[in-house]
Design an enzyme around this catalytic site. Structure first.
Site, PDB file in Angstrom:
ATOM      1  N   GLY A   1     -15.652   9.476  14.371  1.00 44.49           N
ATOM      2  CA  GLY A   1     -15.253   9.559  15.769  1.00 44.49           C
ATOM      3  C   GLY A   1     -16.092   8.623  16.620  1.00 44.49           C
TER       4      GLY A   1
ATOM      5  N   CYS B   1     -19.220   9.656   8.433  1.00 50.31           N
ATOM      6  CA  CYS B   1     -19.745   8.945   9.590  1.00 50.31           C
ATOM      7  C   CYS B   1     -20.156   9.931  10.697  1.00 50.31           C
ATOM      8  CB  CYS B   1     -18.728   7.912  10.071  1.00 50.31           C
ATOM      9  SG  CYS B   1     -19.421   6.614  11.123  1.00 50.31           S
ATOM     10  N   TYR B   2     -19.425   9.997  11.807  1.00 51.59           N
ATOM     11  CA  TYR B   2     -19.767  10.957  12.859  1.00 51.59           C
ATOM     12  C   TYR B   2     -19.774  12.384  12.319  1.00 51.59           C
ATOM     13  CZ  TYR B   2     -19.592  13.621  17.212  1.00 51.59           C
ATOM     14  OH  TYR B   2     -19.852  14.510  18.225  1.00 51.59           O
TER      15      TYR B   2
ATOM     16  N   HIS C   1     -17.200   4.774   5.341  1.00 60.38           N
ATOM     17  CA  HIS C   1     -15.815   5.256   5.366  1.00 60.38           C
ATOM     18  C   HIS C   1     -15.167   5.036   3.994  1.00 60.38           C
ATOM     19  CE1 HIS C   1     -15.338   6.128   9.693  1.00 60.38           C
ATOM     20  NE2 HIS C   1     -16.238   5.179   9.841  1.00 60.38           N
TER      21      HIS C   1
ATOM     22  N   GLU D   1     -12.460   6.137   2.911  1.00 57.58           N
ATOM     23  CA  GLU D   1     -11.000   6.148   2.967  1.00 57.58           C
ATOM     24  C   GLU D   1     -10.386   4.777   3.173  1.00 57.58           C
ATOM     25  OE1 GLU D   1     -12.389   7.002   7.250  1.00 57.58           O
ATOM     26  OE2 GLU D   1     -13.064   7.349   5.187  1.00 57.58           O
TER      27      GLU D   1
ATOM     28  N   GLY E   1      21.171   6.040   8.143  1.00 55.99           N
ATOM     29  CA  GLY E   1      21.211   5.216   6.940  1.00 55.99           C
ATOM     30  C   GLY E   1      19.842   4.809   6.448  1.00 55.99           C
TER      31      GLY E   1
ATOM     32  N   VAL F   1      15.756   5.586   5.289  1.00 53.89           N
ATOM     33  CA  VAL F   1      15.246   6.476   4.234  1.00 53.89           C
ATOM     34  C   VAL F   1      14.906   7.859   4.776  1.00 53.89           C
ATOM     35  CG1 VAL F   1      12.849   5.682   4.501  1.00 53.89           C
ATOM     36  CG2 VAL F   1      13.603   6.654   2.322  1.00 53.89           C
ATOM     37  N   ASP F   2      14.433   7.958   6.029  1.00 51.47           N
ATOM     38  CA  ASP F   2      14.041   9.266   6.565  1.00 51.47           C
ATOM     39  C   ASP F   2      15.253  10.179   6.740  1.00 51.47           C
ATOM     40  OD1 ASP F   2      11.501   8.245   6.660  1.00 51.47           O
ATOM     41  OD2 ASP F   2      11.547   7.802   8.797  1.00 51.47           O
TER      42      ASP F   2
ATOM     43  N   SER G   1      18.244   9.822   5.573  1.00 51.12           N
ATOM     44  CA  SER G   1      18.993   9.984   4.325  1.00 51.12           C
ATOM     45  C   SER G   1      18.322  11.005   3.414  1.00 51.12           C
ATOM     46  CB  SER G   1      19.121   8.636   3.609  1.00 51.12           C
ATOM     47  OG  SER G   1      19.856   7.714   4.389  1.00 51.12           O
TER      48      SER G   1
ATOM     49  N   LYS H   1       5.247   8.476   5.265  1.00 53.24           N
ATOM     50  CA  LYS H   1       6.408   7.661   4.901  1.00 53.24           C
ATOM     51  C   LYS H   1       6.504   7.453   3.393  1.00 53.24           C
ATOM     52  CE  LYS H   1       9.791   4.900   6.444  1.00 53.24           C
ATOM     53  NZ  LYS H   1      10.807   5.270   7.436  1.00 53.24           N
TER      54      LYS H   1
END
Length: 541
Positions: A77, A104-105, A191, A193, A246, A248-249, A251, A397
């Protein structure tokens, strides 16, 4: 770095998100202090096939107990722990007996709350740094000594709390990684990640598997089973309306809901005339003919085109397209209704980042004000109220694509390049006309067809054509031509937030150019856009 304003807005948004658990699911809770990387931490955890959830740092120990997390991560943060009013965690969290790692923070919060001392470092540390491992412990098996880690901090730990020991250091940071092995408290000043941290993914897996003792149960199949059960329990025998685009989400959502409630689902596909060549027909063929999912096709091409007559400003085009979509959707939903529920393709980043949550004061149900399943082209009017069904709101996603595959969604939809809600309407610079749409639709087809033929479709985040509202002189068959130039835009990206123009082989550009000027009537010149984002944007409008 995240600004304090960004942090407060984001924290407020997360406060709006539901703090929900799930039966028989192991999870890691991430308490967010406004880090720009909190979403990334969640994604990295989920890549280990363990569920993770981003929660506000104000989440109490009592709330966490109800979630039964196997581990807790305190995010980074922008604050300093010694500042007045600096965010901290509920002190009772340290009494839960749950493994905790501070990043970190988050590490500095841990140190200060447990009796250590944090001060401003003599030398701030930003960017890459070599990590020297002093004690391998449980956190560092598989991480090489001297591995590069990504630093972003101006504070440092001066004194560790009782029972803590140093696991690793860098040239400028004596306490780059710390641990209280008995209580399973860990802290890293870097970090892990981010992709720049070599071995960071290994460290995260060590925390998830070795320290938190989680098992890889967060799979697409498990999600589908749980989502189907939840949808059936919520919807009962009521009807659900879904605006199908149409993509991907929407559908994937359609396939999931049809699996759960069958013909209680009605998909509405509004053809505004701005889709790519053959896409509306192909969409109907896939859904109705091949998979027998009910789709109400609405041909509104003339209505949308009429709305754009004489309009050149890109924002005005978007506004009119969005407004007309709302009008058509409202009219047709009333014709097909009544519906109790509206299905939306809300994803987990929307839940984290958006504070636009609306609750019916009588029922407590979230209700729709925005239609997200059509790429945010417009908000539904406030008097058109549905209860929401949002089964994908726990997913990122990339997870949606995995779920789509588990539901046997056709690969052509799963791998479909991102496409803007206003479609080709914002890839024609200036006024949109039927003639220009036909030219661009044919030009766009050449681009997509050629990269598929050369097996490089997935090499690009997006690959498309843009039609310019000017004409240039050319020569074809010894005759002078005066036709449109087309811009090729082929880019690489991971998330669309930043992008780079693709260094494609010249022979591919040559083939596309030759085909376009020979096959597309009204085009006599092809140019290539070599602008990255930033300073440019992916789309031209």
């Amino acid at each position: 770095m995240t600004t304090s304003t960004d942090s407060s807005q984001k924290s407020a948004a997360i406060e709006q998100a539901e703090i929900t658990g799930s039966i028989n699911r192991q999870m890691i809770a991430i308490l967010d202090f406004g880090s720009q990387y909190s979403e990334l931490i969640a994604r990295r955890i989920r890549e280990t096939q363990v569920y993770s959830e981003v929660l506000p740092y104000r989440t109490t120990a009592e709330q966490l107990k109800k979630l039964s997390p196997h581990g807790i991560i305190l995010s980074g943060g922008p604050s300093s722990v010694y500042d007045e009013g600096a965010p901290t965690v509920d002190p009772k969290i340290w009494e839960l007996g749950i493994p905790v790692i501070g990043v970190c923070y988050g590490m500095q919060v841990m140190v200060q709350q447990l009796g250590g001392v944090v001060k401003r470092a003599d030398r701030a540390e930003y960017g890459k740094a070599s990590l020297h491992i002093d004690e391998e412990e449980t956190l560092f098996p598989g991480v090489e000594d001297g591995a590069t880690m990504w630093m972003s901090h101006g504070d440092s730990c001066l004194k560790l709390p009782t029972g803590f020991e140093v696991l690793a250091h860098t040239e400028n940071t004596p306490c780059a990684a710390i641990a209280h092995p008995e209580k399973k408290y860990y802290g890293v000043q870097f970090h892990p990640e981010v992709v720049h941290s070599v071995g960071g993914a290994v460290l995260i897996r060590n925390f998830v598997y070795k320290i938190c003792e989680c098992e890889p149960t967060w799979t697409p199949e498990a999600f589908v089973e749980e989502a189907v059960r939840e949808v059936r329990g919520k919807v009962g025998d009521k009807r659900v309306l879904l605006a199908l685009s149409g993509g991907v989400d929407s559908s994937t959502l359609a396939f999931l809901l049809h699996k759960a409630i069958g013909d209680q689902l009605v998909c509405m596909f509004i053809d505004q005339g701005f889709m790519r060549k053959g896409e509306p027909e192909r969409l109907i063929e896939i859904f109705k003919d091949r998979f027998h999912i009910p789709v109400e096709y609405v041909n509104a091409r003339d209505r949308f085109l009429a709305q754009l007559e004489g309009v050149s400003d890109p924002e005005e085009k978007r506004r009119r397209i969005g407004h007309e979509f709302i009008q058509v959707f409202e009219e047709k939903s009333q014709e097909l209704g009544p519906f109790d529920y509206l299905a939306q393709g809300t994803l987990y980043p929307d839940v984290i980042e958006s504070a636009d949550t609306n609750v019916d004061p009588k029922t407590g149900e979230r209700v729709a004000v925005k239609i997200k399943s059509h790429h945010n082209v417009g908000g539904l009017p406030k008097d058109l109220r549905f209860k929401l069904v949002e089964p994908l709101r726990k997913l990122f996603k990339d997870e949606v694509r995995k779920v789509g595959r588990s539901l046997d969604l056709p690969e052509e939809i799963i791998q479909r390049h991102p496409f803007p809600g206003p479609g080709l309407g914002i890839r024609i610079i200036g006024e949109v006309t039927a003639e220009r749409l036909n030219i661009l639709r044919d030009a766009d087809f050449v681009v997509r067809d050629e990269i598929k033929k050369q097996n490089c479709y997935q090499d690009f985040w997006q690959a498309f054509a843009v039609l310019l509202p000017i004409r240039s002189v050319g020569v074809m068959g010894d005759k002078r031509t005066y036709a449109h130039p087309v811009v090729l835009r082929l880019i690489s990206s991971e998330d669309g937030m930043t992008a780079d123009w693709s260094r494609v082989p010249y022979d591919l550009l040559e083939t596309i150019s030759n085909r376009m000027v020979n096959e597309v009537k009204g085009v006599n010149r092809v140019v290539y856009d070599v602008t990255s984002k930033p300073p440019g944007t992916i789309e031209w409008e």
